[in-house]
Design a protein around this motif. Structure first.
Motif, PDB file in Angstrom:
ATOM      1  N   ILE A  65       0.842  -1.205   0.000  1.00  0.00           N
ATOM      2  CA  ILE A  65       0.000   0.000   0.000  1.00  0.00           C
ATOM      3  C   ILE A  65       0.875   1.251   0.000  1.00  0.00           C
ATOM      4  CG2 ILE A  65      -1.637   1.321   1.391  1.00  0.00           C
ATOM      5  CD1 ILE A  65      -2.806  -1.402   2.270  1.00  0.00           C
ATOM      6  N   GLN A  66       1.924   1.214   0.817  1.00  0.00           N
ATOM      7  CA  GLN A  66       2.831   2.356   0.923  1.00  0.00           C
ATOM      8  C   GLN A  66       3.532   2.613  -0.425  1.00  0.00           C
ATOM      9  OE1 GLN A  66       2.904   3.993   3.707  1.00  0.00           O
ATOM     10  NE2 GLN A  66       4.426   5.529   3.112  1.00  0.00           N
ATOM     11  N   ALA A  67       4.015   1.522  -1.042  1.00  0.00           N
ATOM     12  CA  ALA A  67       4.747   1.656  -2.310  1.00  0.00           C
ATOM     13  C   ALA A  67       3.840   2.226  -3.386  1.00  0.00           C
ATOM     14  CB  ALA A  67       5.273   0.285  -2.743  1.00  0.00           C
ATOM     15  N   LEU A  68       2.593   1.742  -3.404  1.00  0.00           N
ATOM     16  CA  LEU A  68       1.657   2.221  -4.414  1.00  0.00           C
ATOM     17  C   LEU A  68       1.347   3.697  -4.206  1.00  0.00           C
ATOM     18  CD1 LEU A  68      -0.760  -0.824  -4.625  1.00  0.00           C
ATOM     19  CD2 LEU A  68       0.755   0.054  -6.415  1.00  0.00           C
ATOM     20  N   ARG A  69       1.193   4.049  -2.935  1.00  0.00           N
ATOM     21  CA  ARG A  69       0.853   5.433  -2.651  1.00  0.00           C
ATOM     22  C   ARG A  69       1.969   6.360  -3.071  1.00  0.00           C
ATOM     23  NH1 ARG A  69      -1.754   6.391   3.169  1.00  0.00           N
ATOM     24  NH2 ARG A  69      -3.564   5.296   2.368  1.00  0.00           N
ATOM     25  N   GLU A  70       3.204   5.907  -2.818  1.00  0.00           N
ATOM     26  CA  GLU A  70       4.357   6.742  -3.139  1.00  0.00           C
ATOM     27  C   GLU A  70       4.602   6.832  -4.645  1.00  0.00           C
ATOM     28  OE1 GLU A  70       7.437   5.054  -0.800  1.00  0.00           O
ATOM     29  OE2 GLU A  70       6.652   5.919   1.058  1.00  0.00           O
ATOM     30  N   SER A  71       4.090   5.799  -5.399  1.00  0.00           N
ATOM     31  CA  SER A  71       4.332   5.816  -6.839  1.00  0.00           C
ATOM     32  C   SER A  71       3.591   6.950  -7.519  1.00  0.00           C
ATOM     33  CB  SER A  71       3.889   4.481  -7.444  1.00  0.00           C
ATOM     34  OG  SER A  71       2.473   4.431  -7.460  1.00  0.00           O
ATOM     35  N   GLY A  72       2.477   7.395  -6.917  1.00  0.00           N
ATOM     36  CA  GLY A  72       1.746   8.532  -7.471  1.00  0.00           C
ATOM     37  C   GLY A  72       0.700   8.124  -8.504  1.00  0.00           C
ATOM     38  N   PHE A  73       0.628   6.815  -8.852  1.00  0.00           N
ATOM     39  CA  PHE A  73      -0.387   6.377  -9.805  1.00  0.00           C
ATOM     40  C   PHE A  73      -1.710   6.189  -9.095  1.00  0.00           C
ATOM     41  CE2 PHE A  73       3.567   4.728 -11.728  1.00  0.00           C
ATOM     42  CZ  PHE A  73       3.482   5.356 -12.964  1.00  0.00           C
ATOM     43  N   PRO A  74      -2.826   6.407  -9.818  1.00  0.00           N
ATOM     44  CA  PRO A  74      -4.120   6.123  -9.206  1.00  0.00           C
ATOM     45  C   PRO A  74      -4.214   4.628  -8.916  1.00  0.00           C
ATOM     46  CG  PRO A  74      -4.379   7.237 -11.324  1.00  0.00           C
ATOM     47  CD  PRO A  74      -2.947   6.917 -11.187  1.00  0.00           C
ATOM     48  N   VAL A  75      -4.815   4.289  -7.731  1.00  0.00           N
ATOM     49  CA  VAL A  75      -4.881   2.894  -7.308  1.00  0.00           C
ATOM     50  C   VAL A  75      -6.339   2.536  -7.006  1.00  0.00           C
ATOM     51  CG1 VAL A  75      -4.150   1.213  -5.570  1.00  0.00           C
ATOM     52  CG2 VAL A  75      -2.554   2.992  -6.331  1.00  0.00           C
ATOM     53  N   LEU A  76      -6.775   1.374  -7.505  1.00  0.00           N
ATOM     54  CA  LEU A  76      -8.102   0.852  -7.158  1.00  0.00           C
ATOM     55  C   LEU A  76      -7.904  -0.454  -6.412  1.00  0.00           C
ATOM     56  CD1 LEU A  76      -9.981   1.465 -10.548  1.00  0.00           C
ATOM     57  CD2 LEU A  76     -10.207   2.785  -8.431  1.00  0.00           C
ATOM     58  N   HIS A  77      -8.713  -0.619  -5.314  1.00  0.00           N
ATOM     59  CA  HIS A  77      -8.566  -1.835  -4.515  1.00  0.00           C
ATOM     60  C   HIS A  77      -9.641  -2.844  -4.875  1.00  0.00           C
ATOM     61  CE1 HIS A  77      -5.498  -0.254  -1.756  1.00  0.00           C
ATOM     62  NE2 HIS A  77      -6.050   0.925  -2.059  1.00  0.00           N
ATOM     63  N   LYS A  78      -9.214  -4.083  -4.945  1.00  0.00           N
ATOM     64  CA  LYS A  78     -10.147  -5.169  -5.259  1.00  0.00           C
ATOM     65  C   LYS A  78     -10.994  -5.462  -4.025  1.00  0.00           C
ATOM     66  CE  LYS A  78      -7.078  -7.543  -8.472  1.00  0.00           C
ATOM     67  NZ  LYS A  78      -6.267  -8.758  -8.660  1.00  0.00           N
ATOM     68  N   PRO A  79     -12.250  -5.894  -4.148  1.00  0.00           N
ATOM     69  CA  PRO A  79     -12.965  -5.917  -5.427  1.00  0.00           C
ATOM     70  C   PRO A  79     -13.366  -4.495  -5.841  1.00  0.00           C
ATOM     71  CG  PRO A  79     -14.365  -6.716  -3.634  1.00  0.00           C
ATOM     72  CD  PRO A  79     -13.064  -6.412  -3.036  1.00  0.00           C
ATOM     73  N   VAL A  80     -13.065  -4.184  -7.082  1.00  0.00           N
ATOM     74  CA  VAL A  80     -13.318  -2.831  -7.568  1.00  0.00           C
ATOM     75  C   VAL A  80     -14.793  -2.680  -7.911  1.00  0.00           C
ATOM     76  CG1 VAL A  80     -12.761  -1.188  -9.373  1.00  0.00           C
ATOM     77  CG2 VAL A  80     -10.994  -2.704  -8.486  1.00  0.00           C
ATOM     78  N   ARG A  81     -15.394  -1.588  -7.463  1.00  0.00           N
ATOM     79  CA  ARG A  81     -16.775  -1.319  -7.839  1.00  0.00           C
ATOM     80  C   ARG A  81     -16.789  -0.806  -9.253  1.00  0.00           C
ATOM     81  NH1 ARG A  81     -18.006   2.220  -2.805  1.00  0.00           N
ATOM     82  NH2 ARG A  81     -17.468   0.700  -1.241  1.00  0.00           N
ATOM     83  N   VAL A  82     -17.755  -1.260  -9.993  1.00  0.00           N
ATOM     84  CA  VAL A  82     -17.775  -0.965 -11.420  1.00  0.00           C
ATOM     85  C   VAL A  82     -17.882   0.529 -11.677  1.00  0.00           C
ATOM     86  CG1 VAL A  82     -19.089  -1.316 -13.536  1.00  0.00           C
ATOM     87  CG2 VAL A  82     -18.664  -3.240 -12.016  1.00  0.00           C
ATOM     88  N   HIS A  83     -18.767   1.189 -10.918  1.00  0.00           N
ATOM     89  CA  HIS A  83     -18.938   2.636 -11.199  1.00  0.00           C
ATOM     90  C   HIS A  83     -17.682   3.409 -10.839  1.00  0.00           C
ATOM     91  CE1 HIS A  83     -20.046   2.700  -6.870  1.00  0.00           C
ATOM     92  NE2 HIS A  83     -19.493   3.921  -6.923  1.00  0.00           N
ATOM     93  N   GLN A  84     -16.923   2.864  -9.871  1.00  0.00           N
ATOM     94  CA  GLN A  84     -15.676   3.529  -9.486  1.00  0.00           C
ATOM     95  C   GLN A  84     -14.667   3.417 -10.629  1.00  0.00           C
ATOM     96  OE1 GLN A  84     -14.119   1.699  -5.992  1.00  0.00           O
ATOM     97  NE2 GLN A  84     -12.744   3.428  -5.504  1.00  0.00           N
ATOM     98  N   LEU A  85     -14.629   2.206 -11.214  1.00  0.00           N
ATOM     99  CA  LEU A  85     -13.706   1.982 -12.332  1.00  0.00           C
ATOM    100  C   LEU A  85     -14.067   2.890 -13.492  1.00  0.00           C
ATOM    101  CD1 LEU A  85     -11.479   0.303 -13.672  1.00  0.00           C
ATOM    102  CD2 LEU A  85     -13.214  -1.349 -14.347  1.00  0.00           C
ATOM    103  N   ARG A  86     -15.335   2.965 -13.784  1.00  0.00           N
ATOM    104  CA  ARG A  86     -15.788   3.766 -14.925  1.00  0.00           C
ATOM    105  C   ARG A  86     -15.475   5.244 -14.685  1.00  0.00           C
ATOM    106  NH1 ARG A  86     -20.073   3.616 -19.184  1.00  0.00           N
ATOM    107  NH2 ARG A  86     -20.274   5.821 -19.674  1.00  0.00           N
ATOM    108  N   ALA A  87     -15.741   5.694 -13.450  1.00  0.00           N
ATOM    109  CA  ALA A  87     -15.481   7.102 -13.147  1.00  0.00           C
ATOM    110  C   ALA A  87     -13.998   7.410 -13.297  1.00  0.00           C
ATOM    111  CB  ALA A  87     -15.937   7.405 -11.718  1.00  0.00           C
TER     112      ALA A  87
END
Lengths: 629, 271
Positions: free
Chosen positions: A591-613
């Motif tokens: 989680i820390q590494a992903l946050r520091e990378s600066g890329f948008p992150v979605l956590h599984k299970p991903v909600r469909v409307h969240q992915l679309r947005a």
């Protein structure tokens, strides 16, 4: 006051007093004596000199006077001598003569460090009158005056000597008195002082301390013995206690280890659940979404809709449990960044607008444009949960999201006009799975974990959380967040809006699980996007068309990660290509590494409307792509 | 000229004498000799200046001797029987002294004179001088070892001023101060016979200075050689004299005195 101090005071004070009084008296009388002596000497000398000067003065024999003055000056203590005539002429010897006018008013006078003695030179009055000498003799003043000055420094020197001697004698006396007090007075007190010292040692925890029984009086001997006995008893009592405490501690240690084992088991289960359950749930969600587009018919839609709600509910529950577990396990570390509160509140309000509308409630935001210091994701989570809670518990009226500065902090408040919480429930409202019984059974919704998460997150972030509620009137939750000191340097980040309508563009999906790859590709195509799929970094490098957006699973096979994919994509097609990372990994490092990378992150299970947005936002923000259609 | 000692008052007198003799051209042959180196020569006259010079000169019998700077009593004692000797006395005639005292202190009736063994012989002269001057004189004898101050105190009872005559017992150099101090305490002014005594505390003094002695002796010698008469004539008191006043003493004692000149002129007039 201590006995020792008192004994010394009693012995020394009179000594010092007597010494001081004697010194003062002695000094005073000695100085008086000296004064008298100097005075006598001066007067005698002046008188003698006046008498001896008679001849010189009367005959005008200056030589004789000079001899006389020279002799007088040799007398001890004489600083200067002078003969002064009425016409102010003078014959002087010795140190400079001060102004001595008018002489006839002086007999004796101290000027500076000298005492002056003045005596007139005159012929004695005759008893018989002499007609021959009568003319002009009646009212004649002295023929001259003799002035002698004596040194007063010897007096000061003697005074100093006396004072020093007195101080020396006093100190000697004090030393002797101290010795006597110590030897004679304090020896008798020694047993008592011993007792005091021993009792002090015992009171400071040194049980078993004892003293030698030395007192002569039977009462004191008994007291000493009793204290020794008491000390011994205390020690044995202490040893008993220590043994018992040791047993209890060992027992506690066993219990603790058991609890630790249990906790470890729970963590293992959760890790397994996290890892093993996420993946299929993620896939189910995606497939349900695909089905919606594939299956027609009213019945089917109804069933799908129910299925969708059931899946959403399951995901929500699963996430909530996981969240609570993660928070309890301390794996969540806040990342404090500047957060623009008004935008956050507006986004949430927009997100929940549909639900509010459905329930016929008003949802308003009232907030100043202020930056605060907090973890953006966790803060959003808190407010989201509070907002969810407020909407859920409100039947009529509305919900207000407000923010206002208060004592250097920003107070974020979520108001509702719901049924309120009775005071007896207010203390437990933040417990897991707790639902206030005041609410009617049919209105119960949610899991009872939202507020539990809120409390944990608020604690984690250090934001004070308050609750005010009146049954039947409504509830307000308040969160105090520190205001960013210097927000001027902050620039507005990307516009964060959920887009509507179809999407267009070229999407690259990377996942090692072919089921997911298939489901996501299916979904994106349905949204109107071109899809290229790959399961590893190698495949990504072989793809021909440049993607407009990349969706990459974090954990790939052979130790590859979504981050590597992201970097490879950027390297190949440029830094403008947006990459979204998707992960089911709940480990802290990840989680820390992903946050520091600066890329948008979605956590599984991903909600469909969240992915679309997310996709919609990224594609809109991106400049027009040459291959996008 | 035979000098008791070279230098000092003897030299002053000798120089004055020489100067005065040579003022009027005359064929004077003057030799000056000290006591030690003196040898008889062919001089016509020996001028003995000082007592010891007089003694030495008198040993040279057969020559006329003129004594200078020697008091009358001394001269009379030493020169008795020497017919060729004469003298210009150092001291003043008593009548002159008493007259000066009377002039200086108007209203003076009695003067006290302390006498010692040396001056004891002057009592007769004193009486005649008292008659001459109109001032009564009382005297007191002071022997060697006697209490000078008691004697002075006694003498003061009958006198308004003291007249001092040369006497080594009365005026001992060591007691000079005490003597004068005593007279001050008694409030008795003193008339003395020499300038140093006036400086030492006497109210006034009358005396002939060595220069005056020389001058007067020169005149005398010239006059005696004027005719063929070679004899000097009998000894006599000096005609030239000086009056001295101690103004400090006068002021201390509250006495107002006329100036020395005025006194001198008055005294000359009386004469």
């Amino acid at each position: 006051m201590k006995i020792r101090t008192r004994a010394f005071l009693l012995g020394l004070f009179p000594t010092l007093l007597v010494a001081a009084v004697l010194t003062a008296f002695h000094l005073f009388s000695r100085l008086n004596e000296l004064d008298a002596k100097i005075s006598q000497q001066g007067i005698a000398m002046a008188r003698h000199l006046a008498s001896a000067s008679e001849y010189g003065v009367i005959s005008g024999n200056r030589g004789a006077l000079e001899n006389l003055l020279d002799q007088a000056l040799n007398e001890p203590g004489v600083k200067s001598v002078a003969v002064v005539w009425p016409d102010r002429k003078q014959l002087a010897r010795g140190e400079p003569i001060v102004q001595l006018q008018p002489l006839y008013q002086l007999g004796q006078k101290e000027i500076g460090e000298r005492a002056w003695f003045i005596y007139p030179v005159q012929l004695p009055q005759l008893n018989e009158s002499d007609p021959f000498l009568e003319a002009g003799t009646a009212e004649r003043g002295p023929l001259a005056w003799v002035a002698v000055s004596l040194d007063l420094q010897q007096k000061q020197a003697i005074a100093r000597q006396l004072l020093l001697a007195s101080i020396g004698i006093t100190l000697l006396g004090v030393a002797l008195a101290s010795l006597l007090i110590h030897r004679l007075a304090l020896t008798g007190l020694k047993p008592l002082l011993d007792i005091i010292a021993t009792v002090k040692r015992i009171s400071s925890g040194s049980f078993g301390s004892s003293m030698e029984v030395t007192a002569h009086s039977p009462e004191l001997r008994e007291l000493q013995a009793s204290v020794n006995l008491m000390s011994e008893s205390l020690r044995s009592y202490q040893q008993d206690m220590e043994a018992k405490i040791g047993l209890v501690i060992a027992e506690l240690e066993n219990k603790r280890q058991e609890a630790e084992q249990a906790n470890l088991a729970k963590s293992r289960f959760l890790a397994a659940a996290s890892h093993d359950l996420r993946q299929p749930m993620h896939a189910i969600g995606l497939y349900v979404e695909c089905l919606k587009l594939q299956v027609g018919g009213e019945k089917a839609e109804d069933t799908l809709s129910k299925l969708d709600r059931a899946v959403a509910s399951m995901v929500e529950l699963f996430n909530a449990i996981l969240d609570v577990t993660k928070l309890d396990a301390g794996v969540v570390q806040p990342l404090v960044v500047p957060v623009r509160v008004r935008r956050l509140l507006h986004q949430l309000a927009e997100e929940f607008a549909a639900e509010a509308e459905r329930k016929g409630l008003s949802l308003r935001v009232r907030a100043p444009d202020v930056w605060v210091e907090s973890d953006a994701i966790l803060l959003e989570r808190i407010i989201r949960n509070l907002l969810t809670n407020a909407l859920r518990n409100t039947v009529e009226g509305g919900v207000l999201l407000s923010a206002r500065p208060r004592r250097g902090r920003l107070r974020l408040q979520v108001w509702d006009t719901g049924s309120g919480i009775a005071p007896e429930h207010q203390a437990r409202i933040f417990d897991e799975f707790y639902q206030a019984s005041a609410q009617p059974a049919q209105t119960r919704q949610g899991l009872g974990l939202g507020l539990a998460i809120v409390r944990r997150l608020a604690r984690l972030l250090g934001h004070p959380l308050q609750l005010h509620s009146r049954p039947g009137r409504g509830t307000v939750f308040a969160l105090d967040v520190p205001v960013l000191a210097n927000p001027s340097c902050m620039i507005d980040d990307a516009v964060n809006q959920a887009p509507g309508g179809t999407l267009s563009g070229n999407a690259l999906i990377v996942d090692d699980d072919p089921v997911i790859l298939n489901a996501v590709g299916h979904l994106l195509r349905q949204w109107g996007m071109k899809v290229q799929a790959s399961s590893s970094l190698d495949q990504v490098m072989q793809i021909g068309d440049a993607p407009d957006v990349v969706l990459a699973d974090y954990q790939l096979l052979n130790g590859e990660t979504g981050l590597m994919v992201a970097h490879a994509v950027r390297q190949r097609w440029g830094a403008h290509v947006p990459v979204v990372l998707i992960t089911g990994d709940t480990r802290r490092e990840t989680i820390q590494a992903l946050r520091e990378s600066g890329f948008p992150v979605l956590h599984k299970p991903v909600r469909v409307h969240q992915l679309r947005a997310t996709l919609g936002r990224l594609l809109q923000a991106q400049p027009a792509s040459p291959v996008g259609s | 000229m035979l000098l008791s000692e070279p230098g000092g008052i003897y030299q002053t007198a000798a120089e004055s004498l020489t100067r005065e003799l040579r003022r009027h051209p005359a064929d004077w042959k003057i030799t000056t000799s000290a006591l030690d180196g003196y040898a008889a020569d062919d001089s016509d006259l020996i001028v003995a200046i000082g007592t010891r010079a007089l003694e030495k000169a008198l040993e040279q019998s057969g020559k006329p001797v003129l004594s200078l700077l020697v008091p009358r009593q001394t001269y009379e004692r030493l020169a008795a029987g020497h017919v060729l000797a004469s003298a210009l006395y150092l001291d003043q005639p008593l009548s002159r002294q008493l007259q000066l005292l009377a002039l200086a202190l108007p209203g003076l009736k009695n003067a006290g004179v302390p006498l010692g063994p040396t001056s004891a012989g002057m009592q007769a002269v004193l009486r005649s001088a008292a008659k001459e001057s109109g001032v009564q004189v009382s005297s007191a004898m002071i022997d060697d070892g006697a209490d000078l101050y008691a004697a002075l105190t006694g003498l003061a009872e009958n006198s308004q001023a003291f007249l001092l005559l040369p006497d080594p017992v009365v005026m001992r150099p060591g007691t000079l101060r005490e003597f004068f101090l005593h007279t001050y305490r008694l409030r008795k002014p003193v008339l003395a016979y020499s300038a140093p005594l006036v400086r030492s505390g006497a109210l006034l003094g009358i005396y002939t200075t060595p220069a005056q002695q020389g001058e007067e002796a020169a005149n005398w010698i010239r006059e005696s050689r004027g005719g063929n008469e070679s004899r000097l004539g009998p000894p006599r008191y000096p005609r030239l004299f000086t009056i001295g006043v101690n103004r400090t003493v006068a002021r201390s004692l509250g006495i107002v005195l006329p100036s020395e000149d005025v006194l001198f002129r008055k005294l000359e007039a009386v004469k």
